[in-house]
Design a protein around this motif. Structure first.
Motif, short mmCIF file in Angstrom:
data_model
loop_
_atom_site.label_atom_id
_atom_site.label_comp_id
_atom_site.label_asym_id
_atom_site.label_seq_id
_atom_site.Cartn_x
_atom_site.Cartn_y
_atom_site.Cartn_z
N UNK A 273 1.14 -0.96 0.52
CA UNK A 273 -0.23 -0.04 0.42
C UNK A 273 0.58 1.34 0.13
N UNK A 274 0.57 2.10 -0.96
CA UNK A 274 1.01 3.37 -1.00
C UNK A 274 0.52 4.61 -0.88
N UNK A 275 1.48 5.69 -0.87
CA UNK A 275 0.61 7.19 0.31
C UNK A 275 1.16 7.69 -0.48
N UNK A 276 0.42 9.71 -0.92
CA UNK A 276 0.88 10.07 -1.45
C UNK A 276 0.79 11.38 -0.42
N UNK A 277 -0.04 11.27 -0.22
CA UNK A 277 -0.94 12.49 0.96
C UNK A 277 -0.62 13.22 2.29
N UNK A 278 0.85 12.13 2.92
CA UNK A 278 1.52 13.01 3.74
C UNK A 278 2.79 13.60 3.52
N UNK A 279 3.46 12.83 2.39
CA UNK A 279 4.26 13.53 1.97
C UNK A 279 3.68 15.74 1.08
N UNK A 280 2.07 15.23 0.69
CA UNK A 280 1.26 16.18 0.13
C UNK A 280 0.94 17.13 1.49
N UNK A 281 1.52 16.64 2.20
CA UNK A 281 0.80 17.91 4.10
C UNK A 281 2.02 18.26 4.20
N UNK A 282 3.10 17.77 3.97
CA UNK A 282 4.35 18.19 4.48
C UNK A 282 4.92 19.13 3.55
N UNK A 283 4.93 18.76 2.52
CA UNK A 283 5.53 19.81 1.64
C UNK A 283 4.05 21.07 2.12
N UNK A 284 3.09 21.04 1.82
CA UNK A 284 2.47 22.32 2.60
C UNK A 284 2.81 23.31 3.58
N UNK A 285 2.60 21.97 4.88
CA UNK A 285 3.00 22.86 5.67
C UNK A 285 4.61 23.53 5.52
N UNK A 286 5.03 23.27 4.79
CA UNK A 286 5.98 23.98 4.74
C UNK A 286 6.28 25.13 3.71
N UNK A 287 5.38 25.36 2.70
CA UNK A 287 4.70 25.77 1.80
C UNK A 287 4.31 27.34 2.74
N UNK A 288 3.32 26.83 4.28
CA UNK A 288 2.54 27.62 4.71
C UNK A 288 3.24 27.89 5.51
N UNK A 289 4.53 27.58 6.45
CA UNK A 289 5.34 28.54 7.10
C UNK A 289 5.93 29.69 6.52
N UNK A 290 6.35 29.08 5.24
CA UNK A 290 6.97 30.34 4.17
C UNK A 290 6.19 31.01 4.14
N UNK A 291 5.29 30.96 3.85
CA UNK A 291 3.45 32.22 3.99
C UNK A 291 3.74 32.91 5.20
#
Length: 333
Positions: free
Chosen positions: A205-223
């Motif tokens: 079983x694979x997942x993309x969600x965890x990576x997307x959440x981490x990237x979104x959080x990094x982008x949010x911190x930058x904003x």
């Protein structure tokens, strides 16, 4: 023999003769013969080439040829190895010429010692069942980010192959948002992590969600790093909770207006004065742990301060006994 013949004087050696002798002299190092190559120099290669190969053995070779239907391997053996496309992977979208490169190292299982043309016939799929699950478990333990391509649509998710093993990506793990049409994902490349690697039950079983959440959080911190306390801006009420309202101030940023910061008057619940979709002005009062605290009430305090400063301007030299007429003279209407 006469004494004259015995004592023939030597001729003097000229400078030209010395130079000629030096030029024609053979250096001692050059004159030494190089050691001859022996069979011991090729002992390992010879032993490998004469080693008996049996069906079921796993051999590792270097890719020296790739066509649309098969791969040719240098096995360091007296003959080459061949892996047919159908023996390489179960992935129906796999393209040998695009995905396999000259120089790649591949491990495969011997399925026939002679394919009828003197080559060893190999199967990467069979070797993969032995070796791939070890890799997949390592990916799981190390939380490795991996690229895959969606190759099929199934009920409640999609299929992608990793290390030749069929993997399942649930619809809920494809995106941060709700996925309405799975067909839109067919053929897409995704960055995923292994979240289940069960070799015994052949379950990947694979997942993309965890990576997307981490990237979104990094982008949010930058904003958020570009937002300052004291900023006054307009936002839209997006969620109402008993303890306050979340206001979207744009650029993917939202903050909480606590119920105590909504109005000067005491209110029991935010929905008494606010509704989802309302446009409101807010002031950023705090930024902590990547979260924004907002206030509507603080804007009223700012307005009151501005009005107070503008209306009641008293000259510093005005005496305490100033007459009523002079007091009115200094008030701006």
């Amino acid at each position: 023999m006469s004494e004259e013949l015995k004592s023939t004087p030597e001729e003097p050696v000229t400078e030209a003769a010395k130079e000629t002798a030096a030029a024609t002299a053979v250096p001692e190092e050059a004159a030494a013969p190089e050691p001859a190559e022996s069979m011991d120099d090729y002992k390992k290669e010879l032993e490998a080439s004469f080693k008996k190969v049996h069906e079921g053995d796993i051999m590792t070779g270097t890719v020296i040829g790739v066509s649309e239907t098969e791969i040719t391997l240098d096995l360091k053996y007296y003959t080459e190895g061949i892996i047919r496309l159908e023996d390489f992977t179960n992935d129906p979208n796999f393209n040998l010429k695009e995905d396999v490169q000259i120089g790649d190292e591949i491990s495969a299982t011997v399925i026939r010692t002679d394919d009828g043309q003197g080559h060893i016939l190999l199967s990467a799929k069979e070797a993969n069942d032995v070796l791939a699950w070890d890799k997949l478990k390592a990916y799981l333990e190390n939380q490795t980010n991996l690229k895959v391509k969606v190759g099929g649509i199934v009920k409640s998710g999609v299929v992608a192959y990793l290390e030749g093993i069929r993997g399942f990506i649930p619809a809920s793990k494809l995106s941060l948002n709700y996925v309405e049409d799975l067909d839109d994902w067919l053929g897409k490349e995704l960055e995923v992590r292994v979240i289940t690697a069960d070799a015994e039950n052949k379950r990947l079983v694979l997942s993309a969600r965890e990576i997307l959440r981490e990237k979104e959080e990094e982008a949010r911190k930058s904003r958020i790093s570009n937002v300052e306390v004291g900023l006054v801006t307009e936002g839209t009420v997006e969620t109402i909770k008993p303890y306050g309202a979340f206001v979207n101030i744009g650029n993917g940023l939202s903050g909480l207006v606590h119920v105590s910061q909504i109005s000067d008057k005491r209110i029991k619940s935010p929905d008494v004065v606010l509704s989802v979709g309302d446009k409101v002005k807010v002031k950023v009062t705090a930024i902590k742990d990547g979260k924004l605290s907002l206030s509507m009430k603080a804007l009223n305090d700012v307005t009151a301060e501005e009005v107070h400063e503008e209306v009641f301007e008293m000259p510093e030299t005005e005496a305490a006994t100033t007459s009523l007429a002079s007091l009115f003279k200094n008030i701006k209407l």
